[in-house]
Design an enzyme around this catalytic site. Structure first.
Site, PDB file in Angstrom:
ATOM      1  N   HIS A  77       9.760 131.216  88.822  1.00  0.00           N
ATOM      2  CA  HIS A  77      10.365 131.725  87.599  1.00  0.00           C
ATOM      3  C   HIS A  77       9.787 133.095  87.318  1.00  0.00           C
ATOM      4  CE1 HIS A  77      11.757 131.864  83.453  1.00  0.00           C
ATOM      5  NE2 HIS A  77      12.595 130.908  83.803  1.00  0.00           N
ATOM      6  N   ASP A 132      15.614 123.744  86.426  1.00  0.00           N
ATOM      7  CA  ASP A 132      16.726 123.324  87.272  1.00  0.00           C
ATOM      8  C   ASP A 132      16.332 122.294  88.324  1.00  0.00           C
ATOM      9  OD1 ASP A 132      18.762 124.811  86.123  1.00  0.00           O
ATOM     10  OD2 ASP A 132      18.073 126.626  87.117  1.00  0.00           O
TER      11      ASP A 132
END
Ligand code: ACO
Length: 427
Positions: free
Chosen positions: A304, A361
């Site tokens: 991320h 996700d």
């Protein structure tokens, strides 16, 4: 005395104001830099650029903290509903019982779409990606509600209309793609239950959404609801900054979310896990490929831009996946593969050195799959969840009197001035 930053350019010294946020985040305000020095800053990918101040979401990527309007997402995931969290994000406070009642009634009131819009579904290819349909339909709402072209008019009506209709559009698109009759919304159902009804009910049979699935959906949508200035949210703000209407701005955000490096990753995660399963289910072999840069593969659902520790949303979803799959009696080998990949990654130098942890996700796809959502609709689900965040960010920007159209600068690196050469004289 307020803090200043000093910059020395061409032997002159310039002072720049420092801005400090309520959680101690510091920024150097460079808005006057070009006027005063002729220099711009260069920051491709906006790795170090604060595009705005904002009161909505606080995120500390080092500590794995995420709060909406000051409230930790873990608490909201456990105690709130998606509708209540949407109100919190958009209006800045938890609603009173009356405010929540009114907001929920408006969402019920606006749940139908104009009958004329149904023809769009008829004309759309059944195999077309649902994100293309969603973006097109959301933008088309501006044609049905032309007062939205002035983005300062009837804002609250457009906000509830959009929040309500997006789930009808998403569910109608699904029904059309599988050739089933569309199911109109039911006013007696809650926001999430109504969505599940429109997705999975058929006219000939009674359908009562499973309360555990309804709760899981609430949690999933809450966890997706905002994430400060990410790619899609920045897109919504950028498009909205030109005074484009709310529907057009949100439609642009949907397009930005679609990409596999952003919201499209939840679909890519399931496809990756399925690939591993189809080729014998050996996660170590796959991990070696990921570490070999020449393969061009990434461990989807990992890493991320902002989190350099475990994404707090992934933590909630991981424990929810265990509980929900057990409750539904789903034995999904993909969940085992995902857990194996995670344990390998958490001990592997490649991932540890780069601070790569599961993001939201990684487990959300497994949950959506267990609920019965088709893989190509995962990013549509993410859009439903992210919508209140996009709206809150759009509203905050529109209400800021010092707002400016988004317009970055560049450093030009092309040809210097040269003459046009007629076609017959070109080499
Ligand atoms: N698998 C393998 N290696 C990775 C991964 C990954 N998922 N993510 C990053 N890396 C490596 C990169 O190869 C790079 O290695 P290097 O330093 O040796 O070159 C290093 O880690 C840093 O990666 P960047 O791409 O520079 O990091 P950035 O912050 O630009 O990208 C991103 C973040 C796009 C999320 C990236 O981690 C990624 O592609 N992840 C997979 C896709 C994904 O899950 N996206 C969803 C994000 S969450 C969301 O949007 C809702």
């Amino acid at each position: 005395m307020s803090k200043k930053a000093k910059i020395i350019l061409d032997e002159s010294e310039h002072e720049l104001p420092v801005v400090t946020g309520t959680e101690g985040e510091k920024a150097i305000d460079i808005r006057q830099l070009r006027n005063r020095t002729g220099y711009v800053t260069l920051d491709a990918g906006y790795m170090n650029t604060g595009s705005t101040t904002s009161d909505i979401t606080y995120l500390d990527g080092e500590q794995g903290v995420l709060r909406y309007r000051g409230i930790p997402i873990e608490e909201l995931a456990e105690k709130s509903t998606f509708v209540e969290t949407s109100y919190l994000l958009i209006y800045g406070k938890l609603p009173t019982a009356d405010e929540l009642e009114r907001f929920s009634s408006l969402l019920t009131y606006h749940s139908m779409i104009h009958e004329g819009m149904r023809h769009f579904f008829d004309g759309y290819p059944s195999r077309g990606h649902p994100m293309a349909l969603l973006a097109a339909m959301i933008c088309s709402l501006s044609a049905y509600y032309p007062d939205s072209l002035d983005p300062n008019l009837n804002t609250d009506t457009h906000i509830t209309r959009l929040l309500s209709k997006i789930r009808t559009i998403a569910a109608f698109g699904y029904k059309k793609s599988i050739g089933q009759p569309i199911m109109y919304p039911r006013n007696d159902l809650s926001y999430c239950a109504n969505f599940l009804y429109m997705m999975f009910a058929v006219p000939a049979e009674p359908y009562d959404p499973d309360p555990d699935v309804v709760q899981a959906l609430n949690t999933l949508l809450i966890l997706h609801a905002d994430h400060e200035q990410n790619c899609s949210t920045s897109t919504v703000r950028m498009v909205g900054s030109s005074n484009a209407n709310l529907y057009a701005s949100i439609s642009a955000g949907i397009c930005a979310l679609w990409g596999p490096l952003h919201g499209g990753a939840n679909q890519a995660v399931i496809e990756m896990l399925q690939d591993i399963e189809d080729s014998g289910g050996d996660p170590r072999k796959f991990m070696n490929e990921v570490k070999d840069k020449a393969s061009g593969r990434r461990l989807m659902g990992f890493g991320h831009r902002v989190y350099k520790s475990y994404d707090p949303r992934a933590k909630v979803l991981k424990s929810m996946a265990d509980k929900l799959l057990a409750k539904l009696g789903v034995d999904d080998p993909l969940l085992d593969i995902a857990k194996n990949l995670e344990s390998i990654a958490l001990e592997d130098d490649y991932f540890v050195e780069r601070n790569l942890y599961p993001n939201v996700d990684f487990y959300s796809g497994i949950l959506y799959k267990a609920i019965g959502i088709p893989t190509d609709m995962f990013t549509v689900m993410f859009s439903l969840g992210r919508l209140p965040g996009w709206i809150a960010q759009w509203k905050e920007m529109m209400e800021d009197p010092s707002r400016k159209i988004g317009r970055p600068r560049q450093v030009y690196t092309g040809e210097n001035a040269r003459r046009y050469v007629p076609l017959d004289q070109r080499a």
